[in-house]
Design a protein around this motif. Sequence first.
Motif, PDB file in Angstrom:
ATOM      1  N   VAL A 269      -9.284   9.751  -5.589  1.00 25.86           N
ATOM      2  CA  VAL A 269      -8.724  10.885  -6.319  1.00 25.86           C
ATOM      3  C   VAL A 269      -8.340  10.494  -7.740  1.00 25.86           C
ATOM      4  O   VAL A 269      -8.369  11.330  -8.659  1.00 25.86           O
ATOM      5  N   LEU A 270      -8.003   9.218  -7.953  1.00 26.23           N
ATOM      6  CA  LEU A 270      -7.658   8.779  -9.306  1.00 26.23           C
ATOM      7  C   LEU A 270      -8.853   8.877 -10.248  1.00 26.23           C
ATOM      8  O   LEU A 270      -8.676   9.067 -11.456  1.00 26.23           O
ATOM      9  N   LEU A 271     -10.071   8.777  -9.700  1.00 25.72           N
ATOM     10  CA  LEU A 271     -11.260   8.904 -10.542  1.00 25.72           C
ATOM     11  C   LEU A 271     -11.380  10.308 -11.126  1.00 25.72           C
ATOM     12  O   LEU A 271     -11.941  10.490 -12.207  1.00 25.72           O
ATOM     13  N   PHE A 272     -10.863  11.301 -10.402  1.00 25.11           N
ATOM     14  CA  PHE A 272     -10.905  12.677 -10.910  1.00 25.11           C
ATOM     15  C   PHE A 272      -9.807  12.935 -11.943  1.00 25.11           C
ATOM     16  O   PHE A 272      -9.745  14.021 -12.522  1.00 25.11           O
ATOM     17  N   PHE A 273      -8.950  11.941 -12.157  1.00 19.91           N
ATOM     18  CA  PHE A 273      -7.856  12.059 -13.125  1.00 19.91           C
ATOM     19  C   PHE A 273      -8.129  11.221 -14.374  1.00 19.91           C
ATOM     20  O   PHE A 273      -7.187  10.812 -15.050  1.00 19.91           O
ATOM     21  N   ILE A 274      -9.389  10.985 -14.692  1.00 15.41           N
ATOM     22  CA  ILE A 274      -9.709  10.147 -15.855  1.00 15.41           C
ATOM     23  C   ILE A 274      -9.090  10.691 -17.144  1.00 15.41           C
ATOM     24  O   ILE A 274      -8.458   9.940 -17.898  1.00 15.41           O
ATOM     25  N   PRO A 275      -9.217  12.000 -17.464  1.00  8.67           N
ATOM     26  CA  PRO A 275      -8.563  12.493 -18.694  1.00  8.67           C
ATOM     27  C   PRO A 275      -7.049  12.342 -18.649  1.00  8.67           C
ATOM     28  O   PRO A 275      -6.425  12.005 -19.663  1.00  8.67           O
ATOM     29  N   GLN A 276      -6.465  12.578 -17.468  1.00  9.38           N
ATOM     30  CA  GLN A 276      -5.009  12.457 -17.349  1.00  9.38           C
ATOM     31  C   GLN A 276      -4.558  11.004 -17.492  1.00  9.38           C
ATOM     32  O   GLN A 276      -3.517  10.723 -18.102  1.00  9.38           O
ATOM     33  N   ILE A 277      -5.346  10.072 -16.949  1.00  8.30           N
ATOM     34  CA  ILE A 277      -5.019   8.653 -17.101  1.00  8.30           C
ATOM     35  C   ILE A 277      -5.112   8.245 -18.565  1.00  8.30           C
ATOM     36  O   ILE A 277      -4.237   7.549 -19.098  1.00  8.30           O
ATOM     37  N   PHE A 278      -6.179   8.674 -19.238  1.00  8.72           N
ATOM     38  CA  PHE A 278      -6.320   8.366 -20.662  1.00  8.72           C
ATOM     39  C   PHE A 278      -5.166   8.972 -21.451  1.00  8.72           C
ATOM     40  O   PHE A 278      -4.605   8.321 -22.349  1.00  8.72           O
ATOM     41  N   ASN A 279      -4.809  10.214 -21.137  1.00  6.49           N
ATOM     42  CA  ASN A 279      -3.716  10.876 -21.850  1.00  6.49           C
ATOM     43  C   ASN A 279      -2.407  10.112 -21.665  1.00  6.49           C
ATOM     44  O   ASN A 279      -1.625   9.954 -22.609  1.00  6.49           O
ATOM     45  N   PHE A 280      -2.161   9.618 -20.441  1.00  6.80           N
ATOM     46  CA  PHE A 280      -0.942   8.849 -20.181  1.00  6.80           C
ATOM     47  C   PHE A 280      -0.940   7.550 -20.986  1.00  6.80           C
ATOM     48  O   PHE A 280       0.048   7.217 -21.659  1.00  6.80           O
ATOM     49  N   LEU A 281      -2.045   6.798 -20.938  1.00 11.60           N
ATOM     50  CA  LEU A 281      -2.118   5.527 -21.664  1.00 11.60           C
ATOM     51  C   LEU A 281      -1.999   5.751 -23.170  1.00 11.60           C
ATOM     52  O   LEU A 281      -1.337   4.981 -23.876  1.00 11.60           O
ATOM     53  N   TYR A 282      -2.637   6.798 -23.652  1.00 11.83           N
ATOM     54  CA  TYR A 282      -2.587   7.138 -25.075  1.00 11.83           C
ATOM     55  C   TYR A 282      -1.169   7.527 -25.492  1.00 11.83           C
ATOM     56  O   TYR A 282      -0.759   7.295 -26.636  1.00 11.83           O
TER      57      TYR A 282
ATOM     58  N   TYR B 198       0.828  -1.201   0.000  1.00  9.45           N
ATOM     59  CA  TYR B 198       0.000   0.000   0.000  1.00  9.45           C
ATOM     60  C   TYR B 198       0.866   1.255   0.000  1.00  9.45           C
ATOM     61  O   TYR B 198       0.527   2.250  -0.644  1.00  9.45           O
ATOM     62  N   TYR B 199       2.014   1.212   0.674  1.00  8.51           N
ATOM     63  CA  TYR B 199       2.930   2.353   0.675  1.00  8.51           C
ATOM     64  C   TYR B 199       3.578   2.527  -0.693  1.00  8.51           C
ATOM     65  O   TYR B 199       3.799   3.651  -1.156  1.00  8.51           O
ATOM     66  N   ILE B 200       3.885   1.416  -1.348  1.00 10.73           N
ATOM     67  CA  ILE B 200       4.419   1.502  -2.698  1.00 10.73           C
ATOM     68  C   ILE B 200       3.385   2.124  -3.632  1.00 10.73           C
ATOM     69  O   ILE B 200       3.703   2.967  -4.471  1.00 10.73           O
ATOM     70  N   TYR B 201       2.136   1.698  -3.467  1.00  6.96           N
ATOM     71  CA  TYR B 201       1.052   2.268  -4.282  1.00  6.96           C
ATOM     72  C   TYR B 201       0.939   3.772  -4.056  1.00  6.96           C
ATOM     73  O   TYR B 201       0.807   4.546  -5.026  1.00  6.96           O
ATOM     74  N   MET B 202       1.011   4.228  -2.793  1.00 12.92           N
ATOM     75  CA  MET B 202       0.876   5.661  -2.515  1.00 12.92           C
ATOM     76  C   MET B 202       2.049   6.452  -3.072  1.00 12.92           C
ATOM     77  O   MET B 202       1.881   7.582  -3.548  1.00 12.92           O
ATOM     78  N   SER B 203       3.246   5.863  -3.023  1.00 17.37           N
ATOM     79  CA  SER B 203       4.400   6.529  -3.619  1.00 17.37           C
ATOM     80  C   SER B 203       4.225   6.657  -5.128  1.00 17.37           C
ATOM     81  O   SER B 203       4.523   7.713  -5.722  1.00 17.37           O
ATOM     82  N   MET B 204       3.716   5.598  -5.759  1.00 21.30           N
ATOM     83  CA  MET B 204       3.458   5.644  -7.204  1.00 21.30           C
ATOM     84  C   MET B 204       2.358   6.656  -7.521  1.00 21.30           C
ATOM     85  O   MET B 204       2.386   7.309  -8.571  1.00 21.30           O
ATOM     86  N   LEU B 205       1.387   6.810  -6.618  1.00 23.09           N
ATOM     87  CA  LEU B 205       0.330   7.804  -6.810  1.00 23.09           C
ATOM     88  C   LEU B 205       0.922   9.213  -6.847  1.00 23.09           C
ATOM     89  O   LEU B 205       0.534  10.038  -7.688  1.00 23.09           O
ATOM     90  N   ALA B 206       1.859   9.488  -5.949  1.00 27.07           N
ATOM     91  CA  ALA B 206       2.506  10.796  -5.929  1.00 27.07           C
ATOM     92  C   ALA B 206       3.262  11.048  -7.229  1.00 27.07           C
ATOM     93  O   ALA B 206       3.230  12.153  -7.790  1.00 27.07           O
ATOM     94  N   VAL B 207       3.955  10.019  -7.737  1.00 32.33           N
ATOM     95  CA  VAL B 207       4.680  10.149  -9.000  1.00 32.33           C
ATOM     96  C   VAL B 207       3.714  10.418 -10.146  1.00 32.33           C
ATOM     97  O   VAL B 207       3.948  11.287 -10.997  1.00 32.33           O
ATOM     98  N   PHE B 208       2.610   9.673 -10.158  1.00 32.46           N
ATOM     99  CA  PHE B 208       1.642   9.847 -11.241  1.00 32.46           C
ATOM    100  C   PHE B 208       1.017  11.233 -11.205  1.00 32.46           C
ATOM    101  O   PHE B 208       0.922  11.905 -12.242  1.00 32.46           O
ATOM    102  N   CYS B 209       0.572  11.674 -10.029  1.00 31.37           N
ATOM    103  CA  CYS B 209      -0.114  12.971  -9.936  1.00 31.37           C
ATOM    104  C   CYS B 209       0.785  14.120 -10.376  1.00 31.37           C
ATOM    105  O   CYS B 209       0.335  15.053 -11.053  1.00 31.37           O
ATOM    106  N   THR B 210       2.065  14.060 -10.004  1.00 29.56           N
ATOM    107  CA  THR B 210       2.971  15.153 -10.360  1.00 29.56           C
ATOM    108  C   THR B 210       3.259  15.199 -11.851  1.00 29.56           C
ATOM    109  O   THR B 210       3.505  16.273 -12.407  1.00 29.56           O
ATOM    110  N   ASN B 211       3.250  14.037 -12.506  1.00 26.41           N
ATOM    111  CA  ASN B 211       3.568  13.997 -13.935  1.00 26.41           C
ATOM    112  C   ASN B 211       2.339  14.042 -14.828  1.00 26.41           C
ATOM    113  O   ASN B 211       2.435  14.435 -15.990  1.00 26.41           O
TER     114      ASN B 211
END
Length: 307
Positions: free
Chosen positions: A176-189, A70-83
């Motif tokens: 909070v990841l649900l509010f990043f749907i466009p950003q998640i799509f943009n990353f995958l794309y 869970y801590y690894i997941y939260m660290s990855m969340l911080a990386v994702f949100c910043t980028n």
Amino acid sequence: MLDCLAGTCARLTAPRKYLSQWGWYKLVLPTLASLPLLMVYYINQGSTTVVVPRLLRAWMGGTLNIGVLYYIYMSMLAVFCTNAINIYAGINGLESGQAVVVGASVAVFNMIELGGFQAKSHFFSLCVIIPFTITSLGLFIHNRYPAKAFVGDTFTYFAGMTFAVVAIIGHFSKTVLLFFIPQIFNFLYSVPQLFHFVPCPRHRLPQYNKKLDKLEPSVVEFRDTSVQWQVMAALRLLKYLRLVHLEEGVGEDGKLCRVNNLTLVNLVLVLIGPQHEGSLTTKLLVIQGLCSGLALFIRYPLADLFF
């Protein structure tokens, strides 16, 4: 002696050049920055237990403690949100505008949850997110087209880390990841270009058509033999789904391919045609707002079916 010094300098500068080329600092620095945040979460006895979906409870029980994962997941969340905000950018008002929309969405969610058992955590989140959203709105007024102020990476990283902080300390890191749907799509794309399966130029901004005074999707050219056949097959599938504009057999020798740069900004231009910059920003922020509405629907009515 000089040869020795030259060799030493080459060994010292090569890793820096390699890291700069691949942008690994964008992964390393947010990871390091998340460590104090994770320590605060640990000291406050933050839970590492997740709720198991109803379909799996017969085998896994109602909850599952995943511990350090869970801590690894939260660290990855911080990386994702910043980028995520940083790579979904490039036109006037988009960075600050999406920060305002996501911030307002988080505030709405916090107010809904104030009556729940995590009320103190959501109150803390409101104390951070409301000032952030209001100041970002002021920045958006100056950053929208025609921009009088430019935000750069400094704001995008700050905004992303702000969302990571309130999500982790407020105990709604998954929501909070649900509010990043466009950003998640943009990353995958963007993955084919981010990992250089398709050539990735330094800038993937839309190109400006001076005659029309509008933005058009920017493109990248490459020889069909320079990418793997699996990548070409994937691009042809995306073309069939109308998610890319792909041209094959162009150039004097007929062996060049041309495809739009793989960002959500360019995709919208592919789908609806050239747009004025101000109008394009408005449409992208409307999409962000609609996705926030979808996120709240997933979080409440839809989630009740699975949890």
